[in-house]
Design a protein around this motif. Sequence first.
Motif, short mmCIF file in Angstrom:
data_model
loop_
_atom_site.label_atom_id
_atom_site.label_comp_id
_atom_site.label_asym_id
_atom_site.label_seq_id
_atom_site.Cartn_x
_atom_site.Cartn_y
_atom_site.Cartn_z
N ASP A 1 56.05 56.55 115.65
CA ASP A 1 57.21 55.87 115.35
C ASP A 1 57.06 55.36 113.68
O ASP A 1 57.89 54.71 113.42
CB ASP A 1 57.06 54.56 116.19
N LYS A 2 56.42 56.13 113.07
CA LYS A 2 56.31 55.90 111.67
C LYS A 2 56.19 57.02 110.93
O LYS A 2 55.48 58.11 111.39
CB LYS A 2 55.06 55.09 111.27
N TYR A 3 57.06 57.09 109.92
CA TYR A 3 57.19 58.70 109.21
C TYR A 3 57.14 58.45 107.68
O TYR A 3 57.49 57.60 107.10
CB TYR A 3 58.72 59.11 109.28
N ILE A 4 56.44 59.53 107.16
CA ILE A 4 56.29 59.42 105.63
C ILE A 4 56.76 60.76 105.25
O ILE A 4 56.42 61.82 105.79
CB ILE A 4 55.00 59.16 105.27
N PHE A 5 57.77 60.90 104.17
CA PHE A 5 58.00 62.19 103.74
C PHE A 5 57.76 62.44 102.23
O PHE A 5 57.85 61.62 101.44
CB PHE A 5 59.69 61.97 103.72
N LEU A 6 57.18 63.48 102.10
CA LEU A 6 56.80 63.92 100.69
C LEU A 6 57.55 65.11 100.34
O LEU A 6 58.28 66.05 101.26
CB LEU A 6 55.54 64.65 100.93
N GLN A 7 57.94 65.18 99.00
CA GLN A 7 58.87 66.03 98.37
C GLN A 7 58.19 66.40 97.13
O GLN A 7 58.02 65.34 96.15
CB GLN A 7 60.40 65.92 98.30
N LYS B 1 58.82 60.32 99.11
CA LYS B 1 60.23 60.27 99.04
C LYS B 1 60.73 59.08 99.99
O LYS B 1 61.79 58.52 99.65
CB LYS B 1 61.17 61.42 99.28
N GLN B 2 60.08 58.91 101.04
CA GLN B 2 60.51 57.93 101.98
C GLN B 2 59.42 57.65 103.07
O GLN B 2 58.69 58.53 103.39
CB GLN B 2 61.84 58.33 102.75
N ILE B 3 59.42 55.99 103.44
CA ILE B 3 58.60 55.69 104.52
C ILE B 3 59.37 54.82 105.23
O ILE B 3 60.09 53.95 104.93
CB ILE B 3 57.40 55.08 104.04
#
Length: 506
Positions: free
Chosen positions: A486-492, A497-499
């Motif tokens: 239920d938790k997301y971390i986005f790398l770029q 880029k987003q949590i």
Amino acid sequence: MPHKGLSPNSHFLLFMDRIGQKLIEAEKLFVKIGSHFVLKDINLMICQGEGWAIVGPSGSGKTLLGQVIKKRRYIASGSLQCHFSDTRIQLIEQQPAYGGNASQAYYQARFNSVSAEESPVVEAVLAQIYQKHKQHQGITTDQVLELLGIAYLRHTRLLELSNGENKKLQIAQALLQNPQVLILDNPFIGLDTAARQKLHQIINQLIASGMTLLLITSPTEIPEQITRVIEMEAGRIQHVYTRTCFVEKERKPASLPVSVLASRIPAAPPDKSFTIAVRLEQVKVQYGDRKILDQVSWQVRRGEHWALSGPNGAGKSTLLSLISGDHPQAYANTIYLFDQKRGSGESIWDIKRRIGFVSPELHLCFNRTLTCAETVASGLSDKMVPDKNLSAAQKERIYAWMDLFQILPLEKRRLADIPLSEQRLALLARALVKNPPMLILDEPCQGLDPEQTKRFTFLTDVICKQSEKTLIYVSHQPEDIPACVDKYIFLQEGKVKQIREESADV
């Protein structure tokens, strides 16, 4: 109403309108490895310029069929005729060999700057292949880099490439040899969404240009230019479909005995000895001028369930290596694991003892001379060799996990002698057998068939909820992510880029 496929022996007559030169002909082909017949009564005819897909459950013989066509080995009886020279066929294996050497030392070597500096750069590797095969007047190095969208990797060293980037390099190396026949074994595995879409386009272009292509793939990855689909099961060709019939036919949902599986998971009390599993503060990783991670800050509390996502080359594997203790630059950064700052007296084994870990790179480097049971047992010591003095309770736990993953019958067989999907299941059982408080699962379902994937994601979901485990899960396939996440971390490009804490595409 479902479309029925053609029987394995009748498709010759129904496809006699083909006008291309016959390239591959198999008749009553039986293939034997050791004492086992693995392919049985294979009848097949493939002509110049055709695109074929081969699908089927794990262990059905898909990969072996591609290997037999390429290498003409293991043939016990029947005939296999390939009407082209050995230099005009290329097989892209499912697993890449990083830096040309998939040794056990690789996983740590990849993150060692000294080792990376000794590795050749992408451009040099491709240039060498082009010079050797340019007499075929095929694609140039610049053209293949542009076609695959990896021109930005031109000066990157092989040991610095991600799993997905290595897959693209494999394809580039094959295309530079201007093959008449190209066999791709699960090439979509490890690629992000954009890269998979790009590869669909490339496969379509190659077939349209007249190349003969065999694609070993999942039922959901069938490019438009594929004209025929072979469905295999238990070493036999069960059906041959036109692409249209195959994509339109009804599919039975994978069976999943949920209540039975849940009741068989070994009991494991939650570990409440820490509050913060991971805390990264402005973490940086750099090789020369190339930034892999740039000012990454992230906190994972005990019992949280995270999905880590981002395109190929975003820095995901490097980030995980800092957490798992495999990256030497961890000591140059501010990192807390299990409430303790890295470099405050803990050993790498203190860290690994509390983490269940699996990744494509670990699979690639793992000791495949071990049996399945020895592979799972090695998870108790966190090494690539099993403890020789196992207690009765430890053995019982090993067999329980093997039974859950349906690999107990393979107990005494070497990893090298079983399909890649069963190898991966053994490594997944290895990650769970010691009951670690945190699981780091990097593309854990790579190479698994739909039934195996559903089984594993369900087990992961139940395990994390029942035992309050901390989970960091990496997948490019949203449908493969366990329900508990239920938790997301986005790398770029190495940056966060987003949590967020809601469902999202990856």
